[in-house]
Design a protein around this motif. Structure first.
Motif, PDB file in Angstrom:
ATOM      1  N   MET A  17       0.839  -1.191   0.000  1.00 54.10           N
ATOM      2  CA  MET A  17       0.000   0.000   0.000  1.00 54.10           C
ATOM      3  C   MET A  17       0.877   1.244   0.000  1.00 54.10           C
ATOM      4  N   THR A  18       0.335   2.336  -0.551  1.00 49.11           N
ATOM      5  CA  THR A  18       1.013   3.617  -0.486  1.00 49.11           C
ATOM      6  C   THR A  18       0.727   4.262   0.867  1.00 49.11           C
ATOM      7  N   VAL A  19       1.444   5.316   1.164  1.00 45.41           N
ATOM      8  CA  VAL A  19       1.227   6.035   2.420  1.00 45.41           C
ATOM      9  C   VAL A  19      -0.204   6.577   2.465  1.00 45.41           C
ATOM     10  N   ARG A  20      -0.681   7.107   1.362  1.00 48.19           N
ATOM     11  CA  ARG A  20      -2.044   7.646   1.325  1.00 48.19           C
ATOM     12  C   ARG A  20      -3.081   6.542   1.578  1.00 48.19           C
ATOM     13  N   GLN A  21      -2.890   5.386   0.968  1.00 48.64           N
ATOM     14  CA  GLN A  21      -3.821   4.275   1.188  1.00 48.64           C
ATOM     15  C   GLN A  21      -3.808   3.834   2.647  1.00 48.64           C
ATOM     16  N   PRO A  42      11.894  -1.610  10.856  1.00 51.43           N
ATOM     17  CA  PRO A  42      12.974  -2.102  10.006  1.00 51.43           C
ATOM     18  C   PRO A  42      12.527  -3.203   9.045  1.00 51.43           C
ATOM     19  N   ASP A  43      11.342  -3.758   9.249  1.00 50.34           N
ATOM     20  CA  ASP A  43      10.824  -4.799   8.363  1.00 50.34           C
ATOM     21  C   ASP A  43      10.018  -4.233   7.190  1.00 50.34           C
ATOM     22  N   ALA A  44       9.880  -2.909   7.103  1.00 48.13           N
ATOM     23  CA  ALA A  44       9.135  -2.280   6.009  1.00 48.13           C
ATOM     24  C   ALA A  44      10.103  -1.882   4.895  1.00 48.13           C
ATOM     25  N   TYR A  45       9.652  -2.027   3.660  1.00 46.68           N
ATOM     26  CA  TYR A  45      10.490  -1.675   2.515  1.00 46.68           C
ATOM     27  C   TYR A  45       9.607  -1.234   1.353  1.00 46.68           C
ATOM     28  N   ILE A  46      10.202  -0.478   0.433  1.00 49.37           N
ATOM     29  CA  ILE A  46       9.493  -0.057  -0.775  1.00 49.37           C
ATOM     30  C   ILE A  46       9.597  -1.202  -1.774  1.00 49.37           C
ATOM     31  N   SER A  52       2.389   7.272 -10.803  1.00 46.42           N
ATOM     32  CA  SER A  52       2.452   8.662 -10.341  1.00 46.42           C
ATOM     33  C   SER A  52       3.561   8.864  -9.302  1.00 46.42           C
ATOM     34  N   SER A  53       4.550   7.981  -9.287  1.00 39.87           N
ATOM     35  CA  SER A  53       5.747   8.065  -8.440  1.00 39.87           C
ATOM     36  C   SER A  53       5.470   7.992  -6.942  1.00 39.87           C
ATOM     37  N   HIS A  54       4.480   7.213  -6.543  1.00 44.69           N
ATOM     38  CA  HIS A  54       4.239   6.957  -5.126  1.00 44.69           C
ATOM     39  C   HIS A  54       4.808   5.589  -4.775  1.00 44.69           C
ATOM     40  N   ALA A  55       5.462   5.512  -3.630  1.00 39.83           N
ATOM     41  CA  ALA A  55       6.057   4.259  -3.182  1.00 39.83           C
ATOM     42  C   ALA A  55       4.974   3.321  -2.661  1.00 39.83           C
ATOM     43  N   VAL A  56       5.079   2.051  -3.026  1.00 38.16           N
ATOM     44  CA  VAL A  56       4.199   1.016  -2.498  1.00 38.16           C
ATOM     45  C   VAL A  56       5.011   0.241  -1.463  1.00 38.16           C
ATOM     46  N   TRP A  57       4.576   0.307  -0.207  1.00 41.53           N
ATOM     47  CA  TRP A  57       5.289  -0.299   0.900  1.00 41.53           C
ATOM     48  C   TRP A  57       4.789  -1.703   1.192  1.00 41.53           C
TER      49      TRP A  57
END
Length: 69
Positions: A17-21, A42-46, A52-57
């Protein structure tokens, strides 16, 4: 439940999910989501980027015997 745990559970239940989601799903401000993803999880990654250049984590399943970073 701690904010980082809520984020972690939401990410594990999805394909990323993106930060907005995450903010919309958990009713937490985006700046707080960003802080937890980059500083306390520390277990989260892109995993990938949207058009639209949003990171999905995503989060990785950490083995119990793995040392802390």
């Amino acid at each position: 439940m701690k904010t980082s745990q809520r984020i972690r559970e939401q990410l594990r239940a999805s394909d990323g999910m993106t930060v907005r989601q995450l903010s919309d799903a958990l009713a937490i401000e985006e700046r707080h989501i960003r802080h937890h993803l980059s500083k306390t999880m520390p277990d989260a990654y892109i995993d990938r980027w949207t058009e639209s250049s949003h990171a999905v984590w995503c989060v990785v399943e950490v083995p119990p015997h793995c040392p802390r970073p």
